[in-house]
Enzyme design. Structure first.
Site, short mmCIF file in Angstrom:
data_model
loop_
_atom_site.label_atom_id
_atom_site.label_comp_id
_atom_site.label_asym_id
_atom_site.label_seq_id
_atom_site.Cartn_x
_atom_site.Cartn_y
_atom_site.Cartn_z
N CYS A 15 -49.40 29.23 -9.13
CA CYS A 15 -47.99 28.92 -9.34
C CYS A 15 -47.47 28.23 -8.09
O CYS A 15 -48.27 27.65 -7.33
CB CYS A 15 -47.19 30.18 -9.69
SG CYS A 15 -47.18 31.45 -8.40
N ASN A 18 -47.04 31.69 -5.08
CA ASN A 18 -48.05 32.76 -5.10
C ASN A 18 -47.44 34.11 -4.70
O ASN A 18 -48.09 34.95 -4.08
CB ASN A 18 -49.25 32.42 -4.20
CG ASN A 18 -50.47 33.34 -4.39
OD1 ASN A 18 -51.24 33.55 -3.46
ND2 ASN A 18 -50.66 33.87 -5.56
N CYS A 20 -44.83 35.46 -7.19
CA CYS A 20 -44.24 36.00 -8.43
C CYS A 20 -45.22 35.91 -9.61
O CYS A 20 -45.80 36.91 -10.02
CB CYS A 20 -42.94 35.28 -8.78
SG CYS A 20 -41.64 35.48 -7.54
N ARG A 21 -45.37 34.69 -10.15
CA ARG A 21 -46.11 34.58 -11.42
C ARG A 21 -47.62 34.70 -11.26
O ARG A 21 -48.26 35.46 -12.00
CB ARG A 21 -45.78 33.23 -12.09
CG ARG A 21 -44.37 33.15 -12.60
CD ARG A 21 -43.96 31.73 -12.90
NE ARG A 21 -43.86 30.93 -11.68
CZ ARG A 21 -43.63 29.63 -11.64
NH1 ARG A 21 -43.50 28.96 -12.79
NH2 ARG A 21 -43.55 28.99 -10.49
N SER A 22 -48.22 33.96 -10.33
CA SER A 22 -49.68 34.01 -10.25
C SER A 22 -50.21 35.36 -9.76
O SER A 22 -51.29 35.76 -10.20
CB SER A 22 -50.26 32.84 -9.44
OG SER A 22 -49.83 32.83 -8.11
N ASP A 130 -40.34 29.97 -13.98
CA ASP A 130 -40.23 30.53 -12.64
C ASP A 130 -39.10 31.57 -12.59
O ASP A 130 -37.94 31.22 -12.80
CB ASP A 130 -39.94 29.37 -11.68
CG ASP A 130 -39.84 29.80 -10.24
OD1 ASP A 130 -39.95 31.01 -9.96
OD2 ASP A 130 -39.65 28.92 -9.39
P1 4NP Z 1 -43.80 31.78 -7.98
O1 4NP Z 1 -42.22 31.87 -7.71
O2 4NP Z 1 -44.14 30.32 -7.94
O3 4NP Z 1 -43.91 32.37 -9.35
O4 4NP Z 1 -44.45 32.58 -6.89
C1 4NP Z 1 -41.61 31.23 -6.63
C2 4NP Z 1 -41.67 31.80 -5.38
C3 4NP Z 1 -41.02 31.19 -4.33
C4 4NP Z 1 -40.34 30.00 -4.52
C5 4NP Z 1 -40.29 29.44 -5.78
C6 4NP Z 1 -40.93 30.05 -6.83
N1 4NP Z 1 -39.67 29.41 -3.43
O5 4NP Z 1 -39.03 28.36 -3.66
O6 4NP Z 1 -39.71 29.92 -2.32
#
Ligand code: 4NP
Length: 166
Positions: A15, A18, A20-22, A130
């Site tokens: 994602c 790294n 939240c989703r992954s 997201d």
């Molecule tokens: P992820 O979520 O891609 O599912 O881990 C996010 C985590 C951090 C950010 C965006 C999405 N960020 O912009 O910091």
């Protein structure tokens, strides 16, 4: 990682951050693979470096834990060149990250790239949204979609093995 070739399959979930989703996908896939007796190495990474070294978001940890999956020990890392050779399959959680992977993939990369939800009948091309700027309901929705994806993915790997193409 192949530890003398015990794993034919090696799957990486990707994602943006790294955190939240992954990480939820890595935990859910590991649990589903164990239940199905699928022998598969699994890891996750982000296309961005913002959160490298950090544990998953507390909301992701809580949501996974509520579903019996522990992910607190994971640490964020960024995708690297060797991932495109070490993993047989790399699954992006959304289209932007799939495009990010395609942009980074070496010309002779051996890993197959696809969206996670391509594994789910009727959800080809769909993204796991997201949840980072959202609330608990968004994390719940993300984990539900991830669970659907990994369950379908494990079933496909049991059937097709390392030759799976999505
Ligand atoms: P992820 O979520 O891609 O599912 O881990 C996010 C985590 C951090 C950010 C965006 C999405 N960020 O912009 O910091």
């Amino acid at each position: 990682m192949h530890g003398g070739g015990q794993h034919d399959l090696a799957v990486l979930f990707v994602c943006l951050g790294n955190i939240c989703r992954s990480p939820m996908a890595e935990g859910a896939f590991r649990a589903a693979a164990l239940r199905s007796g699928l022998d598969c190495a699994v890891d996750s990474a982000g296309t961005a470096a913002y959160h490298v070294g950090q544990p998953p978001d507390p909301r992701a940890i809580a949501m996974a834990r509520a579903h019996g999956v522990e992910i607190a020990g994971q640490r964020a890392r960024q995708i690297e060149r060797s991932d495109f050779y070490r993993f047989t399959h790399i699954f992006a959680l959304d289209r932007a990250n799939l495009e990010g992977l395609r942009a980074r993939a070496p010309r002779d990369a051996s890993a197959r790239l696809a969206l996670l939800l391509n594994a789910v009948e009727g959800r080809r091309g769909e993204a796991v949204a997201d949840p980072y700027h959202g609330d608990e309901a968004d994390f719940r929705a993300a984990l539900q979609a991830i669970n659907e994806g990994v369950e379908a993915l494990v079933a496909r790997f049991v059937k097709d093995g390392v030759s799976l193409t999505l």
